[in-house]
Write an enzyme that holds these catalytic residues in place. Structure first.
Site, PDB file in Angstrom:
ATOM      1  N   THR A 152       0.834  -1.198   0.000  1.00  0.00           N
ATOM      2  CA  THR A 152       0.000   0.000   0.000  1.00  0.00           C
ATOM      3  C   THR A 152       0.871   1.252   0.000  1.00  0.00           C
ATOM      4  OG1 THR A 152      -1.810  -1.127   1.120  1.00  0.00           O
ATOM      5  CG2 THR A 152      -1.814   1.270   1.216  1.00  0.00           C
ATOM      6  N   HIS A 157       2.702   5.896  -2.736  1.00  0.00           N
ATOM      7  CA  HIS A 157       3.873   6.691  -3.101  1.00  0.00           C
ATOM      8  C   HIS A 157       3.871   7.002  -4.593  1.00  0.00           C
ATOM      9  CE1 HIS A 157       8.253   7.702  -3.357  1.00  0.00           C
ATOM     10  NE2 HIS A 157       8.137   7.108  -4.544  1.00  0.00           N
ATOM     11  N   GLU A 158       3.690   5.974  -5.427  1.00  0.00           N
ATOM     12  CA  GLU A 158       3.714   6.198  -6.872  1.00  0.00           C
ATOM     13  C   GLU A 158       2.542   7.088  -7.314  1.00  0.00           C
ATOM     14  OE1 GLU A 158       6.278   5.667  -8.371  1.00  0.00           O
ATOM     15  OE2 GLU A 158       7.276   4.149  -7.163  1.00  0.00           O
ATOM     16  N   HIS A 161       3.258  10.758  -7.192  1.00  0.00           N
ATOM     17  CA  HIS A 161       3.893  11.383  -8.360  1.00  0.00           C
ATOM     18  C   HIS A 161       2.833  11.942  -9.311  1.00  0.00           C
ATOM     19  CE1 HIS A 161       7.961  10.386  -7.376  1.00  0.00           C
ATOM     20  NE2 HIS A 161       7.760   9.078  -7.394  1.00  0.00           N
ATOM     21  N   ASP A 167      10.343  12.610  -5.368  1.00  0.00           N
ATOM     22  CA  ASP A 167      10.913  11.662  -4.413  1.00  0.00           C
ATOM     23  C   ASP A 167      11.784  12.390  -3.394  1.00  0.00           C
ATOM     24  OD1 ASP A 167      10.059   9.017  -5.341  1.00  0.00           O
ATOM     25  OD2 ASP A 167      11.221   9.470  -7.133  1.00  0.00           O
TER      26      ASP A 167
END
Length: 215
Positions: A152, A157-158, A161, A167
């Site tokens: 998760t 996190h992705e 973006h 990052d």
């Protein structure tokens, strides 16, 4: 991430820390080729600085387009398609809930005519977000990496973006965008206050903010 002019409401993503995949058998899907410049990966690499910048610029252009199409909207809706990542449907749903609960100027919504897609498979680069710099892109979720790291957290996190966050690998576990930097023991899938504020600022200011930062 194909950010079209069809817009409306947006908010953050609620929580549900799903277990890492472990027993899930890899499907036959293979990662789609994308240029190193376009890939912002979960773990640090020499190509990531340029990649995250390229992704940010693509997001800002998309924000400007959506805000210009509907300047009076309280929030912008970003639509995704998760049909090509069935193994990760639970993690994608949790990620969406987390972000929609964390911010209010942008809302993630599953649907047709998607702005970006989720995909799954095996890739030596691990999981990553990819853009061609022209408002098109996808999030790729790697099987092996999602067994090693909290799945998760990787997915959220992705997705960060897609919302414009870079990052911060040297950051602590409390920073969602530190990605794989804190190591596999980090299971935090929530953006911190600074990350939430940055997403709110970007999607609220839209055209002016995007124009200023892309210069």
């Amino acid at each position: 991430m194909r950010m079209t002019r069809t817009a409306s409401a947006l908010a953050g993503l609620g929580l549900a820390v799903a277990a890492a995949l472990g027993s899930v058998a890899p499907a036959s899907a293979a990662a789609e080729t994308s240029t190193p410049r376009s890939v912002a990966a979960y773990e640090a690499s020499t190509e990531n600085a340029a990649a995250t910048r390229a992704f940010q610029e693509a997001v800002m252009k998309a924000v400007a387009e959506k805000r210009a199409a509907n300047p009076g909207a309280l929030a912008v809706t970003v639509t995704y398609d998760a049909s090509a990542a069935p193994t990760f449907r639970s993690q994608i749903a949790s990620s969406t809930s987390i972000w929609n609960g964390a911010v209010s100027n942008v809302r993630l919504q599953e649907g047709s005519n998607a702005d970006f897609t989720y995909r799954e498979g095996n890739d030596p680069r691990g999981s990553y977000a990819s853009t061609d710099g022209h408002g098109r892109g996808y999030i790729f979720l790697d099987y092996a990496q999602n067994q090693q790291y909290n799945s998760t957290r990787v997915t959220t996190h992705e997705t960060g973006h897609v919302l414009g966050l870079p990052d911060t690998y040297s950051g602590p576990c409390s920073q969602l965008m530190s990605g794989g930097g804190p190591g596999p023991s980090c299971t935090n899938a929530q953006p911190d206050s600074a990350e939430r504020s940055r997403v709110e600022q970007l999607w609220a200011n839209g055209l002016a903010e995007a124009a200023a930062e892309v210069r």
